[in-house]
Design a protein around this motif. Structure first.
Motif, PDB file in Angstrom:
ATOM      1  N   LEU A 294       0.819  -1.212   0.000  1.00 45.37           N
ATOM      2  CA  LEU A 294       0.000   0.000   0.000  1.00 45.37           C
ATOM      3  C   LEU A 294       0.855   1.265   0.000  1.00 45.37           C
ATOM      4  O   LEU A 294       0.588   2.211  -0.746  1.00 45.37           O
ATOM      5  N   ILE A 295       1.887   1.282   0.828  1.00 44.27           N
ATOM      6  CA  ILE A 295       2.779   2.439   0.873  1.00 44.27           C
ATOM      7  C   ILE A 295       3.479   2.608  -0.480  1.00 44.27           C
ATOM      8  O   ILE A 295       3.607   3.720  -0.992  1.00 44.27           O
ATOM      9  N   SER A 296       3.901   1.501  -1.072  1.00 41.18           N
ATOM     10  CA  SER A 296       4.545   1.536  -2.387  1.00 41.18           C
ATOM     11  C   SER A 296       3.612   2.132  -3.437  1.00 41.18           C
ATOM     12  O   SER A 296       4.000   3.021  -4.204  1.00 41.18           O
ATOM     13  N   PHE A 297       2.370   1.658  -3.462  1.00 38.38           N
ATOM     14  CA  PHE A 297       1.388   2.168  -4.426  1.00 38.38           C
ATOM     15  C   PHE A 297       1.105   3.654  -4.199  1.00 38.38           C
ATOM     16  O   PHE A 297       1.086   4.446  -5.146  1.00 38.38           O
ATOM     17  N   LEU A 298       0.889   4.040  -2.955  1.00 44.17           N
ATOM     18  CA  LEU A 298       0.570   5.437  -2.654  1.00 44.17           C
ATOM     19  C   LEU A 298       1.748   6.358  -2.949  1.00 44.17           C
ATOM     20  O   LEU A 298       1.557   7.488  -3.413  1.00 44.17           O
TER      21      LEU A 298
ATOM     22  N   THR B 125       4.292  -3.053  12.374  1.00 46.01           N
ATOM     23  CA  THR B 125       2.968  -2.648  11.897  1.00 46.01           C
ATOM     24  C   THR B 125       2.678  -1.228  12.341  1.00 46.01           C
ATOM     25  O   THR B 125       2.225  -0.394  11.547  1.00 46.01           O
ATOM     26  N   ILE B 126       2.964  -0.924  13.584  1.00 50.16           N
ATOM     27  CA  ILE B 126       2.748   0.431  14.106  1.00 50.16           C
ATOM     28  C   ILE B 126       3.650   1.424  13.366  1.00 50.16           C
ATOM     29  O   ILE B 126       3.202   2.508  12.973  1.00 50.16           O
TER      30      ILE B 126
ATOM     31  N   PRO C 250       3.659   6.118   7.908  1.00 51.51           N
ATOM     32  CA  PRO C 250       3.762   6.567   6.514  1.00 51.51           C
ATOM     33  C   PRO C 250       2.523   6.222   5.689  1.00 51.51           C
ATOM     34  O   PRO C 250       2.163   6.962   4.773  1.00 51.51           O
ATOM     35  N   LEU C 251       1.860   5.131   6.031  1.00 50.11           N
ATOM     36  CA  LEU C 251       0.635   4.783   5.312  1.00 50.11           C
ATOM     37  C   LEU C 251      -0.422   5.875   5.495  1.00 50.11           C
ATOM     38  O   LEU C 251      -1.040   6.319   4.515  1.00 50.11           O
ATOM     39  N   LEU C 252      -0.607   6.343   6.710  1.00 48.94           N
ATOM     40  CA  LEU C 252      -1.577   7.405   6.965  1.00 48.94           C
ATOM     41  C   LEU C 252      -1.165   8.721   6.305  1.00 48.94           C
ATOM     42  O   LEU C 252      -2.014   9.444   5.768  1.00 48.94           O
TER      43      LEU C 252
ATOM     44  N   TYR D 255       0.718   9.065   3.554  1.00 49.34           N
ATOM     45  CA  TYR D 255       0.503   8.934   2.108  1.00 49.34           C
ATOM     46  C   TYR D 255      -0.978   8.888   1.760  1.00 49.34           C
ATOM     47  O   TYR D 255      -1.385   9.408   0.722  1.00 49.34           O
ATOM     48  N   ALA D 256      -1.791   8.302   2.612  1.00 51.09           N
ATOM     49  CA  ALA D 256      -3.240   8.272   2.365  1.00 51.09           C
ATOM     50  C   ALA D 256      -3.800   9.694   2.403  1.00 51.09           C
ATOM     51  O   ALA D 256      -4.646  10.056   1.577  1.00 51.09           O
ATOM     52  N   SER D 257      -3.324  10.513   3.333  1.00 55.00           N
ATOM     53  CA  SER D 257      -3.806  11.896   3.401  1.00 55.00           C
ATOM     54  C   SER D 257      -3.318  12.699   2.199  1.00 55.00           C
ATOM     55  O   SER D 257      -4.064  13.517   1.656  1.00 55.00           O
ATOM     56  N   ILE D 258      -2.094  12.463   1.764  1.00 55.49           N
ATOM     57  CA  ILE D 258      -1.579  13.134   0.563  1.00 55.49           C
ATOM     58  C   ILE D 258      -2.391  12.715  -0.662  1.00 55.49           C
ATOM     59  O   ILE D 258      -2.742  13.540  -1.505  1.00 55.49           O
ATOM     60  N   PHE D 259      -2.721  11.435  -0.738  1.00 48.48           N
ATOM     61  CA  PHE D 259      -3.540  10.931  -1.841  1.00 48.48           C
ATOM     62  C   PHE D 259      -4.909  11.594  -1.830  1.00 48.48           C
ATOM     63  O   PHE D 259      -5.441  11.967  -2.882  1.00 48.48           O
ATOM     64  N   ALA D 260      -5.478  11.796  -0.650  1.00 46.44           N
ATOM     65  CA  ALA D 260      -6.770  12.479  -0.533  1.00 46.44           C
ATOM     66  C   ALA D 260      -6.665  13.917  -1.040  1.00 46.44           C
ATOM     67  O   ALA D 260      -7.586  14.416  -1.702  1.00 46.44           O
ATOM     68  N   VAL D 261      -5.563  14.589  -0.747  1.00 41.99           N
ATOM     69  CA  VAL D 261      -5.357  15.954  -1.252  1.00 41.99           C
ATOM     70  C   VAL D 261      -5.295  15.939  -2.780  1.00 41.99           C
ATOM     71  O   VAL D 261      -5.896  16.781  -3.452  1.00 41.99           O
TER      72      VAL D 261
END
Length: 100
Positions: free
Chosen positions: A7-11, A73-74, A79-81, A83-89
């Motif tokens: 997921l991090i790689s894709f984002l 995992t933690i 970075p997942l969160l 990148y997810a927020s950057i993707f939302a932007v």
């Protein structure tokens, strides 16, 4: 953990591509000062760095192993969160462009 790395790689890759498109179309500016400096050197260098990082993360997805799964995992959630927020932007400015 594999899914987190993937997921991090894709984002990360999506961020690079969408940033490249957005800046080229003069719709956005790069907000990250480090990446902005890289962009000023060469837009293709920014893309190359993003592709390289995504490739490394993809390799990690299939080779990384640890006994400390909970800890990693933690660590990977952060970075997942981000990148997810950057993707939302990115999705936000894309939606504005499509409406216009």
């Amino acid at each position: 953990m594999k899914i987190l790395f993937l997921l991090i790689s894709f984002l990360n890759l999506a961020d690079g591509l969408l940033t490249y498109i957005g800046i080229q179309l003069e719709l956005i500016d790069e907000a990250n000062p480090l990446m902005s400096s890289v962009w000023e050197i060469s837009p293709f260098l920014l893309l190359a760095l993003k592709i390289f990082l995504s490739f490394i993360l993809f390799i990690f997805a299939y080779t990384f192993s640890t006994k400390h799964v909970k800890t990693w995992t933690i660590i990977l959630i952060v970075p997942l969160l981000l990148y997810a927020s950057i993707f939302a932007v990115h999705l936000t400015w894309i939606s504005y462009v499509i409406k216009v």
